[in-house]
Design an enzyme around this catalytic site. Structure first.
Site, PDB file in Angstrom:
ATOM      1  N   LYS A  59       0.873  -1.328  -0.018  1.00 55.63           N
ATOM      2  CA  LYS A  59       0.042  -0.249   0.036  1.00 55.63           C
ATOM      3  C   LYS A  59       0.775   1.219  -0.173  1.00 55.63           C
ATOM      4  O   LYS A  59       0.467   2.350  -0.550  1.00 55.63           O
ATOM      5  CB  LYS A  59      -0.793   0.001   1.263  1.00 55.63           C
ATOM      6  CG  LYS A  59      -2.246  -0.912   1.149  1.00 55.63           C
ATOM      7  CD  LYS A  59      -3.025  -0.648   2.300  1.00 55.63           C
ATOM      8  CE  LYS A  59      -4.375  -1.712   2.032  1.00 55.63           C
ATOM      9  NZ  LYS A  59      -5.443  -1.513   3.355  1.00 55.63           N
ATOM     10  N   ALA A 122      -5.942   0.884   8.783  1.00 60.30           N
ATOM     11  CA  ALA A 122      -7.552   1.276   8.760  1.00 60.30           C
ATOM     12  C   ALA A 122      -7.884   2.415   9.425  1.00 60.30           C
ATOM     13  O   ALA A 122      -8.757   3.202   8.916  1.00 60.30           O
ATOM     14  CB  ALA A 122      -8.134  -0.002   9.263  1.00 60.30           C
TER      15      ALA A 122
END
Ligand code: NDP
Length: 270
Positions: A59, A122
Site C-alpha cells: 500500500k 484502517a
C-alpha cells in the site's frame, strides 16, 4: 450459514457484480512479492489493466511507482486502489470512503464527535476520510503512542479536524458527548469473544458503534453495544462499499451493492 468460499472476498464480490452489470471484465488475484512490485506495475501498464487493488505490504511501496495520487491517498500515505486513465496510473484509497459510505446509512459524518480506536492502516484511512467528510472532532485512542501520535497530528495539522491522542491505559471510558465510536484495531479478527479495551458501561443509547472487523462480523463490541441500546455497524458494510467505490472508479458503472453484500456473505459462509 453455508460453507466459506476459497479465494479473496473482493474478487468474489467484483466478479458477481461484473456479471450482474453485464460487463465482460475480470478481477484477478495475483500474489506479488515485495521485490516484484515494480515489475508488476510495469506489467499492469504493458497489459493494459484498467486498475487494481493493492494490499499489505504494497500500500505504501506502490506510491512512487504511480503517476498521481488522490488527495485522500496523499494524506493517508497509502494506496489500496489504482485506476488507469489513458496511460497514467492514479492512486486512490477506498478503505476510508467505504467506511464513510457505510456510516452514512445510519448517520451523517458532518459535525460528529468521533472516538477512533486504533492507529494502523484502517484507522488512518477512516480518520482522514471522516475529517475530509466534515467530522468535527476525532479522538484517537491507541495502545502505542508511536503510531497514535502521528495519526492525531496528521488529522489536526493536515486534515484540519480537531484531534488528540489518548494512549490506552486500562479500559477507556467513552466521553458522554461522543457521537460515533469506531473499533479500527485488529481486536476481534477471527475471535468473536475478543474484548476491545473500553468501559462497556460508557456505551449508551444514541451512540453509533462501528467495527471494522468483518470476520466474524458479530463482534463482542457490537453485541455489547446492542445490549446498551447503541446503533451498530459491522465491518461488512465497509468492505462492500470499498468494492462498490472501486467498481465505479474503474468501470464508471454503479455496482449492485446488494449483489456484492450477498456475495460477501456467501464468501464468508454467513
Ligand atoms: P494494523 O496492524 O495496521 O493496525 C492494528 C491496530 O490495532 C493498531 O492500532 C494496534 O495498536 C491495534 N491493536 C492490535 N492489537 C491490539 C491489542 N491487543 N490491544 C490494543 N490495540 C491493539 O492493521 P490495519 O489497520 O491494517 O487493520 C486493522 C483491522 O481492520 C484488521 O483486522 C483488518 O482486517 C480490518 N480491516 C477491515 C476493513 C473492512 O473493509 N472492513 C478494511 C481494512 C482493514 P498498536 O499501534 O499499539 O500496535
Amino acid at each position: 450459514m453455508g460453507q466459506p468460499v476459497a479465494g479473496n472476498p473482493t474478487q468474489y464480490m467484483m466478479e458477481k457484480a461484473f456479471a450482474k452489470a453485464g460487463l465482460d471484465w475480470r478481477y484477478l488475484t495475483l500474489e506479488v512479492a515485495p521485490e516484484g512490485l515494480e515489475d508488476a506495475i510495469r506489467g499492469m501498464r504493458a497489459m493494459g489493466f484498467k486498475g487494481g487493488n493493492f494490499t499489505i505490504p504494497h500500500k505504501v511501496a506502490v506510491i512512487p511507482l504511480l503517476d498521481e495520487l488522490s488527495e485522500a491517498a496523499r494524506l493517508m500515505g497509502a494506496v489500496n486502489c489504482v485506476n488507469r486513465v489513458d496511460d497514467r496510473l492514479i492512486g486512490e484509497n477506498t478503505d476510508g470512503k467505504g467506511f464513510v459510505e457505510s456510516l452514512r446509512g445510519v448517520a451523517e459524518p458532518e459535525g460528529k464527535k468521533v472516538v477512533l480506536l486504533g492507529a494502523g492502516g484502517a484507522a488512518r484511512a477512516i480518520g482522514v476520510e471522516l475529517g475530509l467528510s466534515g467530522a468535527a472532532d476525532i479522538t484517537v485512542v491507541n495502545r502505542s503512542a508511536e503510531r497514535g501520535e502521528p495519526l492525531a497530528r496528521l488529522l489536526s495539522d493536515e486534515v484540519k479536524v480537531a484531534s488528540r491522542l489518548v494512549v490506552l491505559e486500562g479500559d477507556y471510558a467513552i466521553p458522554e458527548d461522543t457521537d460515533v465510536l469506531i473499533n479500527a484495531t485488529s481486536i476481534g479478527l477471527g475471535d468473536a469473544a475478543a474484548r476491545v479495551p473500553i468501559d462497556v458501561n460508557s456505551l449508551r443509547e444514541g451512540l453509533v458503534v462501528a467495527d471494522v472487523i468483518f470476520n466474524p462480523p458479530q463482534t463482542r463490541l457490537l453485541r455489547d453495544a446492542q445490549e446498551h441500546g447503541c446503533t451498530t455497524l459491522d465491518g461488512l458494510g465497509m468492505l462492500v462499499n470499498q468494492a462498490v467505490i472501486g467498481f465505479k472508479i474503474w468501470t464508471n458503472v454503479d455496482a449492485d451493492a446488494g449483489v456484492m453484500r450477498e456475495a460477501l456473505e456467501e464468501f464468508l459462509g454467513i
